[in-house]
Motif scaffolding. Structure first.
Motif, PDB file in Angstrom:
ATOM      1  N   GLN A 259       0.906  -1.302  -0.312  1.00  0.00           N
ATOM      2  CA  GLN A 259      -0.232  -0.042  -0.122  1.00  0.00           C
ATOM      3  C   GLN A 259       0.970   1.433  -0.041  1.00  0.00           C
ATOM      4  O   GLN A 259       0.499   2.337  -0.640  1.00  0.00           O
ATOM      5  N   ARG A 265      -1.376  -3.025  -9.266  1.00  0.00           N
ATOM      6  CA  ARG A 265      -2.430  -3.772  -8.694  1.00  0.00           C
ATOM      7  C   ARG A 265      -2.253  -5.153  -9.636  1.00  0.00           C
ATOM      8  O   ARG A 265      -2.329  -5.237 -10.700  1.00  0.00           O
ATOM      9  N   ASP A 268      -6.064 -10.615  -9.826  1.00  0.00           N
ATOM     10  CA  ASP A 268      -6.908 -11.377  -8.730  1.00  0.00           C
ATOM     11  C   ASP A 268      -6.250 -12.736  -8.862  1.00  0.00           C
ATOM     12  O   ASP A 268      -6.114 -13.589  -7.921  1.00  0.00           O
ATOM     13  N   GLY A 273      -6.387 -14.069  -0.737  1.00  0.00           N
ATOM     14  CA  GLY A 273      -7.118 -13.249   0.346  1.00  0.00           C
ATOM     15  C   GLY A 273      -6.524 -13.731   1.718  1.00  0.00           C
ATOM     16  O   GLY A 273      -5.681 -14.798   1.906  1.00  0.00           O
ATOM     17  N   SER A 274      -7.288 -13.099   2.603  1.00  0.00           N
ATOM     18  CA  SER A 274      -6.869 -13.611   3.977  1.00  0.00           C
ATOM     19  C   SER A 274      -8.252 -13.950   4.695  1.00  0.00           C
ATOM     20  O   SER A 274      -9.266 -13.460   4.489  1.00  0.00           O
ATOM     21  N   MET A 277      -8.477 -10.894   7.780  1.00  0.00           N
ATOM     22  CA  MET A 277      -8.729  -9.355   7.214  1.00  0.00           C
ATOM     23  C   MET A 277      -9.242  -9.259   5.742  1.00  0.00           C
ATOM     24  O   MET A 277      -8.650  -9.742   4.736  1.00  0.00           O
ATOM     25  N   PRO A 278     -10.489  -8.773   5.805  1.00  0.00           N
ATOM     26  CA  PRO A 278     -11.062  -8.728   4.618  1.00  0.00           C
ATOM     27  C   PRO A 278     -10.436  -8.158   3.658  1.00  0.00           C
ATOM     28  O   PRO A 278     -10.833  -8.331   2.278  1.00  0.00           O
ATOM     29  N   GLN A 279      -9.787  -7.004   4.028  1.00  0.00           N
ATOM     30  CA  GLN A 279      -9.417  -6.018   2.875  1.00  0.00           C
ATOM     31  C   GLN A 279      -8.068  -6.915   1.895  1.00  0.00           C
ATOM     32  O   GLN A 279      -7.503  -6.238   1.112  1.00  0.00           O
ATOM     33  N   LYS A 280      -7.531  -7.786   2.789  1.00  0.00           N
ATOM     34  CA  LYS A 280      -6.325  -8.366   2.116  1.00  0.00           C
ATOM     35  C   LYS A 280      -6.286  -8.975   0.764  1.00  0.00           C
ATOM     36  O   LYS A 280      -7.193  -9.593   0.259  1.00  0.00           O
ATOM     37  N   LYS A 281      -5.183  -8.465   0.020  1.00  0.00           N
ATOM     38  CA  LYS A 281      -4.748  -9.124  -1.583  1.00  0.00           C
ATOM     39  C   LYS A 281      -3.465  -9.518  -1.269  1.00  0.00           C
ATOM     40  O   LYS A 281      -2.621  -8.434  -1.429  1.00  0.00           O
ATOM     41  N   ASN A 282      -3.078 -10.608  -1.071  1.00  0.00           N
ATOM     42  CA  ASN A 282      -1.614 -10.877  -0.987  1.00  0.00           C
ATOM     43  C   ASN A 282      -1.041 -11.530  -2.354  1.00  0.00           C
ATOM     44  O   ASN A 282      -1.522 -12.288  -2.817  1.00  0.00           O
TER      45      ASN A 282
END
Ligand code: ARG
Length: 457
Positions: A259, A265, A268, A273-274, A277-282
């Motif tokens: 971030q 970006r 997908d 994901g996590s 933690m719903p916001q995560k994109k690893n």
């Protein structure tokens, strides 16, 4: 196979430690091909009759068809792929199968099979690298003029273009591909006919088997041929270096996707994901490419250590040559594919990159260069004056080109208003048009050259 000399069979632990079939069954196609070349030569040389040679060749085709349909059976008593195939051949065609192993040993057989396998794998690895190069030049062409900060010490250094940055990896892969090509040329000699270690008294034709298997020539020394694994090491070294490059590129994507950077970006399809933690994109794929480099380099190290100190000729330690090569080949294949997808399908946030390039006084060198070219000041003095300008801008928390002319002239009276046109990031990259430099004009030329080399229009 050697029961004549033994009073009792192997213990359970001997069977288990001795068995290479669980992994060397991967060589079955090469083993069948080498056996067919060998028996055709035995027939042509009248070492076996033409009829027996044909029966054996047909039998080998039948075994291959079974393997193709049902896989290779794993019987530890048969130790390896060579004995598994010979044993099944004997079941299918009877005692004539026993003539196949005339003038041959498993030592030259395995060396031949493994060379064939590594040679094919080199071609696959090279094709993967070519696809990754295509993805890089495509993005580099799109981003020949997209400005980003260039770093040294991961500190903002000078503005560069994203196209230039991506083309740096194209160059690394170009060297990697030439290393693979070198290794391929060097390894393309046929060990078949070296027999156990000393050659054979049968009137074999090594040139014939060498040509039939696509080798350039037979190996020149039978002791070397059966105990050499340089071809596997050459491959592992080349692949280790590829993995270093991929790991560095993966690391950049990991940093760029974080971030605080926000330069990219990732697709997908190459992220996870996590569970909490719903916001995560690893960037897991990139992290695994970085991690796999460790295992690949470990594979190269493993085989070097296996080989060091082995007396000539074959020792059973050498059976341990295959797992590291198989593992490295599979990991590098996945890593190349993952990085190809990452380069092709990521979205680069060019506005964010451009903004970042304006932070950190990235055009300070341009101010110094301007003082040299426009005010005839020696570079070292220009460097000092520019340092003072950066210090002042930093104390005011503003960019270099936001300083007023009055402020700049207070630092050095020889500065005039023309300086501002040199301080933009666009002017900075455009000025670096030396051969191999980051100017969009240069990057476009390098991309065009690379596209031509890759056969892209
Ligand atoms: N399974 C063995 C290997 O992979 C084949 C060669 C065996 N030769 C011998 N002398 N035991 O190395």
């Amino acid at each position: 196979m050697w029961g004549g000399r033994f009073a009792e069979g192997p213990s359970a632990i001997m069977r288990e430690i001795n068995a290479s079939i669980p992994f060397d069954k991967a060589l079955w196609r090469q083993d069948i091909a080498a056996s067919k070349a060998h028996v055709a030569m035995l027939g042509a040389q009248a070492i076996v009759t033409a009829g027996d040679a044909q029966t054996i060749a047909d039998g080998l085709d039948a075994v291959a068809a079974e393997y193709e349909a049902n896989g290779v059976p794993e019987d530890w008593d048969l130790e390896d792929i060579h004995m598994t195939t010979e044993s099944r051949l004997a079941e299918l065609i009877g005692p004539v199968a026993g003539r196949l192993h005339t003038a041959r040993s498993r030592n030259d057989q395995v060396a031949t099979d493994f060379r064939l396998w590594v040679r094919e794998t080199i071609d696959q690895t090279d094709a993967g690298l070519e696809a990754l190069q295509r993805a890089l030049v495509t993005q580099a062409g799109i981003h020949a003029g997209s400005i980003m900060p260039g770093f040294t010490h991961l500190q903002t250094a000078q503005p560069v273009t994203l196209g230039h940055h991506l083309m740096a990896y194209y160059e690394m892969l170009r060297r990697d591909r030439s290393r693979l090509a070198d290794a391929r040329v060097r390894m393309n000699e046929s060990p078949l006919g070296s027999a156990a270690l000393a050659g054979t008294g049968f009137p074999i034709d090594r040139d014939a088997t060498s040509a039939a298997l696509g080798f350039d020539r037979p190996t020149a020394n039978s002791l070397d041929a059966v105990s050499d694994r340089d071809f596997a090491l050459d491959y592992l070294m080349a692949v280790s270096q590829i993995s270093l490059h991929l790991s560095r590129l993966a690391e950049e994507f990991i940093i760029w996707a974080s971030q605080p950077f926000g330069f990219v970006r990732m697709a997908d399809s190459l992220s996870t994901g996590s569970s909490i933690m719903p916001q995560k994109k690893n960037p897991d794929a990139a992290e695994l490419v970085r991690g796999h480099a460790g295992r690949i380099i470990g594979a190269a190290t493993s085989l070097m250590i296996t080989m060091k100190g082995l007396p000539l000729a074959y020792s059973k330690d050498m059976q341990d040559d295959k797992p590291p090569v198989f593992e490295a080949a599979s990991l590098i294949g996945l890593s190349i594919a993952a990085m190809t997808g990452m380069v092709a399908d990521s979205t680069f946030k060019t506005e964010r990159m451009r903004q970042a390039a304006e932070l950190g006084y990235a055009t300070a060198t341009d101010l110094a260069d301007w003082l040299v070219t426009q005010a005839d000041i020696p570079f070292r003095e220009a460097h000092h004056i520019t340092g003072a300008a950066v210090k002042l801008a930093e104390s005011k928390s503003i960019a270099l080109d936001a300083l007023s002319l009055v402020d700049l002239q207070a630092i050095d009276a020889r500065i005039d208003e023309r300086v501002f046109s040199a301080l933009s990031v666009e002017a900075s990259v455009a000025a670096r048009a030396s051969y191999g430099g980051t100017a969009p004009s240069q990057v476009s030329k390098q991309v065009a050259k690379a596209r031509a080399a890759l056969g892209l229009s």
